[in-house]
Write a protein that holds these residues in place. Structure first.
Motif, short mmCIF file in Angstrom:
data_model
loop_
_atom_site.label_atom_id
_atom_site.label_comp_id
_atom_site.label_asym_id
_atom_site.label_seq_id
_atom_site.Cartn_x
_atom_site.Cartn_y
_atom_site.Cartn_z
N ALA A 34 0.71 -1.17 -0.09
CA ALA A 34 0.11 0.01 -0.13
C ALA A 34 0.97 1.27 -0.04
N LEU A 35 0.75 2.10 -0.87
CA LEU A 35 1.35 3.53 -0.96
C LEU A 35 0.38 4.36 -0.36
N VAL A 36 0.47 4.87 0.73
CA VAL A 36 -0.64 5.80 1.52
C VAL A 36 -0.33 7.24 1.70
N GLY A 37 -1.08 8.08 1.21
CA GLY A 37 -0.94 9.52 1.54
C GLY A 37 -2.01 10.30 1.24
N ARG A 38 -1.81 11.71 1.80
CA ARG A 38 -2.96 12.61 1.58
C ARG A 38 -2.88 12.92 0.14
N SER A 39 -4.05 13.50 -0.43
CA SER A 39 -4.18 14.06 -1.78
C SER A 39 -3.13 15.11 -2.01
N GLY A 40 -2.55 14.91 -3.17
CA GLY A 40 -1.53 15.74 -3.51
C GLY A 40 0.00 15.62 -3.31
N CYS A 41 0.19 14.35 -2.54
CA CYS A 41 1.50 14.28 -1.88
C CYS A 41 2.55 13.50 -3.08
N GLY A 42 1.84 13.00 -4.26
CA GLY A 42 2.82 12.84 -5.36
C GLY A 42 2.54 11.04 -5.74
N LYS A 43 1.54 10.80 -4.99
CA LYS A 43 1.47 9.19 -5.28
C LYS A 43 1.27 8.77 -6.52
N SER A 44 0.24 9.65 -7.59
CA SER A 44 -0.30 9.30 -8.82
C SER A 44 0.97 9.57 -9.63
N THR A 45 1.66 10.76 -9.31
CA THR A 45 3.00 10.96 -10.23
C THR A 45 3.79 9.83 -10.15
N LEU A 46 3.96 9.17 -8.97
CA LEU A 46 4.93 8.18 -8.90
C LEU A 46 4.65 6.98 -9.75
N ALA A 47 3.03 6.79 -9.66
CA ALA A 47 2.46 5.88 -10.35
C ALA A 47 2.82 5.88 -11.94
N ARG A 48 2.60 7.17 -12.45
CA ARG A 48 2.89 7.47 -13.76
C ARG A 48 4.38 6.99 -14.16
N LEU A 49 5.36 7.52 -13.36
CA LEU A 49 6.74 7.19 -13.45
C LEU A 49 7.04 5.59 -13.52
N LEU A 50 6.27 4.88 -12.52
CA LEU A 50 6.56 3.58 -12.46
C LEU A 50 6.02 2.76 -13.75
N MET A 51 4.92 3.42 -14.50
CA MET A 51 4.45 2.74 -15.58
C MET A 51 5.19 3.02 -16.85
N GLY A 52 6.18 4.13 -16.67
CA GLY A 52 6.78 4.59 -17.81
C GLY A 52 6.18 5.46 -18.66
N LEU A 53 5.04 6.02 -18.04
CA LEU A 53 4.21 6.96 -18.75
C LEU A 53 5.03 8.37 -18.75
N GLU A 54 5.70 8.55 -17.87
CA GLU A 54 6.67 10.14 -17.67
C GLU A 54 7.95 9.48 -17.23
N SER A 55 8.86 10.30 -17.88
CA SER A 55 10.29 10.02 -17.40
C SER A 55 10.68 10.74 -16.25
N PRO A 56 11.47 10.12 -15.20
CA PRO A 56 11.84 10.83 -14.12
C PRO A 56 13.09 11.92 -14.16
N SER A 57 13.19 13.00 -13.62
CA SER A 57 13.95 14.06 -13.57
C SER A 57 15.41 13.23 -13.06
N SER A 58 15.44 12.47 -12.31
CA SER A 58 16.64 11.76 -11.88
C SER A 58 16.07 10.18 -11.44
N GLY A 59 17.04 9.41 -10.98
CA GLY A 59 17.03 8.12 -10.64
C GLY A 59 16.41 6.99 -11.70
N VAL A 60 16.47 5.95 -11.27
CA VAL A 60 16.17 4.90 -12.29
C VAL A 60 15.23 3.74 -11.70
N ILE A 61 14.40 3.43 -12.54
CA ILE A 61 13.58 2.11 -12.40
C ILE A 61 14.11 0.96 -13.16
N THR A 62 13.83 -0.15 -12.39
CA THR A 62 14.28 -1.25 -13.04
C THR A 62 13.11 -2.28 -12.80
#
Length: 262
Positions: free
Chosen positions: A42-70
């Motif tokens: 479970a990824l838990v947090g209040r609205s606007g904390c970045g959860k959905s952006t993280l999901a899009r990054l993990l899906m490869g729908l957006e590219s991170p500014s830095s860091g690596v997804i494997t």
């Protein structure tokens, strides 16, 4: 076995201003997260904390500014066309708003069979049989295949989106507030159904929510996020021992299973 890893992942959206030379604040800030095969986190947090952006990054729908997804020990930024195709088969996403996630002009058959038609070599007959089976698995009738989204309730349409995500038997399902708009009995019904399917098919899940009650019922491990950062992690059996003030606020917001009558 490790399925997906985010290593020091950061992301920000550029918002130029005439009055400030400061860089944009990261929406996701140095997040590291690991998911194993058949694990429900479970990824838990209040609205606007970045959860959905993280999901899009993990899906490869957006590219991170830095860091690596494997994924399976391979950086997704280095994927070939064939590897991206396999990744799309392996990782599926169900969003909160089911109505905006489907084409209202398409029948349920067209909606659910889309990943089968584009990501597999299924014949038309195989697609028909698979869609009928999926509709039954999510508690709908095979005869519903010819209906349009407008003919279904919100809960039924969310089941259709889940059926579409499960169509190609992914290795990871990301549920992004996918149950939050449903009433409590339907939430529990769908969670029971999903837990059964995940066990049967060996599917891992990242369950994004702001509701610790749902997380405790559905997941094994809890990750708390705030202002783009992961601030705490724990087993769901240790929810009452969470230390961070935000974690405690989320815990104190849990309603009792059966309200007291006065």
């Amino acid at each position: 076995m490790t399925l997906l890893v985010a290593d020091k992942l950061s992301h920000h959206y550029d918002s130029p201003s005439l009055f400030s030379r400061q860089g944009a604040k990261p929406v996701v800030d140095a997040v590291s997260l690991t998911l194993a095969d058949n694990e429900c986190v479970a990824l838990v947090g209040r609205s606007g904390c970045g959860k959905s952006t993280l999901a899009r990054l993990l899906m490869g729908l957006e590219s991170p500014s830095s860091g690596v997804i494997t994924f399976r020990q391979r950086a997704i930024s280095t994927f070939s066309t064939a590897e991206w195709r396999e990744f799309r088969r392996s990782v599926q996403w169900v969003q909160q708003d089911a109505l905006s996630a489907v084409d209202p002009r398409h029948t349920l058959y067209q909606i659910i069979s889309a990943p089968l038609r584009y990501l597999t070599s299924f014949s038309p007959l195989q697609c028909q049989l698979r869609v009928a089976s999926l509709l039954q698995e999510v508690g709908l009738n095979p005869e519903d295949a010819n209906k349009l989204p407008a003919q279904l309730s919100g809960g039924q349409l969310q089941r259709v989106c889940i059926a579409r995500a499960l169509a190609i038997t992914p290795k990871l399902l990301i549920l992004d507030e996918a149950l939050s708009s449903l009433d409590i009995p339907l939430q529990l019904q769908l969670m029971t159904l999903l837990k059964k399917l995940f066990t049967q098919q060996g599917i891992a899940c990242l369950f994004i929510t702001h509701d610790l009650r749902l997380a405790a019922h559905f997941c094994e491990r809890l990750v708390v996020m705030d202002e783009g950062k992961i601030i705490e992690q724990a087993s769901v059996t240790e929810i009452a021992r969470l230390q961070h003030p935000l974690s405690q606020q989320l815990y104190q917001a849990i309603l009792p299973a059966m309200p007291h009558h006065y």
